[in-house]
Motif scaffolding. Structure first.
Motif, short mmCIF file in Angstrom:
data_model
loop_
_atom_site.label_atom_id
_atom_site.label_comp_id
_atom_site.label_asym_id
_atom_site.label_seq_id
_atom_site.Cartn_x
_atom_site.Cartn_y
_atom_site.Cartn_z
N THR A 199 0.84 -0.82 0.00
CA THR A 199 -0.34 -0.34 0.13
C THR A 199 0.85 1.60 -0.02
O THR A 199 0.41 2.07 -1.22
N ASP A 210 -11.25 -8.89 2.87
CA ASP A 210 -11.67 -7.91 3.67
C ASP A 210 -11.16 -6.44 4.02
O ASP A 210 -10.67 -4.78 4.21
N ARG A 243 -9.40 -2.51 1.94
CA ARG A 243 -9.69 -1.22 2.78
C ARG A 243 -8.70 -0.31 2.11
O ARG A 243 -8.73 1.10 3.15
N HIS A 299 -6.55 0.30 -0.43
CA HIS A 299 -6.78 1.03 -1.74
C HIS A 299 -4.94 1.28 -2.39
O HIS A 299 -4.19 1.86 -2.44
#
Length: 226
Positions: A79, A122, A126, A128
């Motif tokens: 990320t 999940d 979140r 991204h």
């Protein structure tokens, strides 16, 4: 009158693409090739940092027990790197990476149980972590036997704990992933008999194939024309 010495500079080698990513399983030589090409084309590099993952060594010793922590740690790392890649590409600086962010799910699906994989998705969803898409992905492919030999040769203590079963499953997962991959142009390279670091001829062959690639998906085997 003295004449100033003539300064001869080599022409700047322009990268064929703004953003290139090189992928493949452990031991295939993706970071080595990425470094070589980045130096040739004066590209910024962005590499995975497995040494920064505090769970990886334990994962290789006990895959089942430490898989979730290992994959979540990598998801966080990618990320941050996706954001870094976005900044580099936006600045106009050519970029060479030794990973694509989509590989995170490849490893998670390979190593996690069904319920852990759902939890991973999940959480990862979140974050991204997609980042900009490369203009070209080069997938280096080799057999488990070749990879195992290279891992043994470089003899990194953490990697020596990798089991034959895991390495074979990893190769199968990579082949399956890139068989269906269509996010970017893809050049699959058989890396078993290609050594661009040690052979100028091999490097020239690979560079020619990269430069001449026109299709969305192509495959390159040394000595075989396609």
């Amino acid at each position: 009158m003295s004449v100033p010495p003539l300064t001869v500079t080599a022409p700047q080698l322009k990268p064929p693409h703004r953003y290139i990513a090189i992928e493949g399983p452990i031991g295939v030589g993706k970071t080595t090739l990425a470094t070589l090409l980045a130096e040739r084309w004066s590209m910024r590099t962005l590499f995975e940092r497995p040494q920064d993952n505090p769970f990886l060594e334990r994962f290789y010793r006990d895959t089942t027990r430490h898989a979730l922590a290992t994959q979540l740690s990598f998801a966080l790392q990618r990320t941050a790197q996706a954001a870094e890649a976005a900044g580099i590409v936006a600045s106009g600086t050519p970029l060479m990476a030794d990973f694509v962010t989509q590989k995170s799910e490849l490893f998670a699906r390979l190593t996690l149980s069904d319920d852990e994989f759902q939890l991973y998705k999940d959480i990862a969803g979140r974050l991204h972590a997609s980042g900009p898409a490369p203009d070209l992905v080069i997938y280096l492919q080799a057999s488990p036997e070749v990879l195992f030999s290279r891992i043994q040769k470089r003899a990194l203590p953490m990697e020596l704990q990798i089991s034959d079963a895991y390495l074979r499953a990893l190769c199968d997962a990579y082949n399956e992933f890139f068989y269906h991959y269509d996010a970017t142009p893809l050049l699959t390279v058989n890396a078993e008999h290609l050594n661009p670091l040690a052979s100028d001829e091999d490097l020239a062959l690979l560079l020619e194939r990269i430069d001449s690639m026109r299709g969305r998906k192509e495959f390159f085997v040394k000595g075989v024309s396609a």
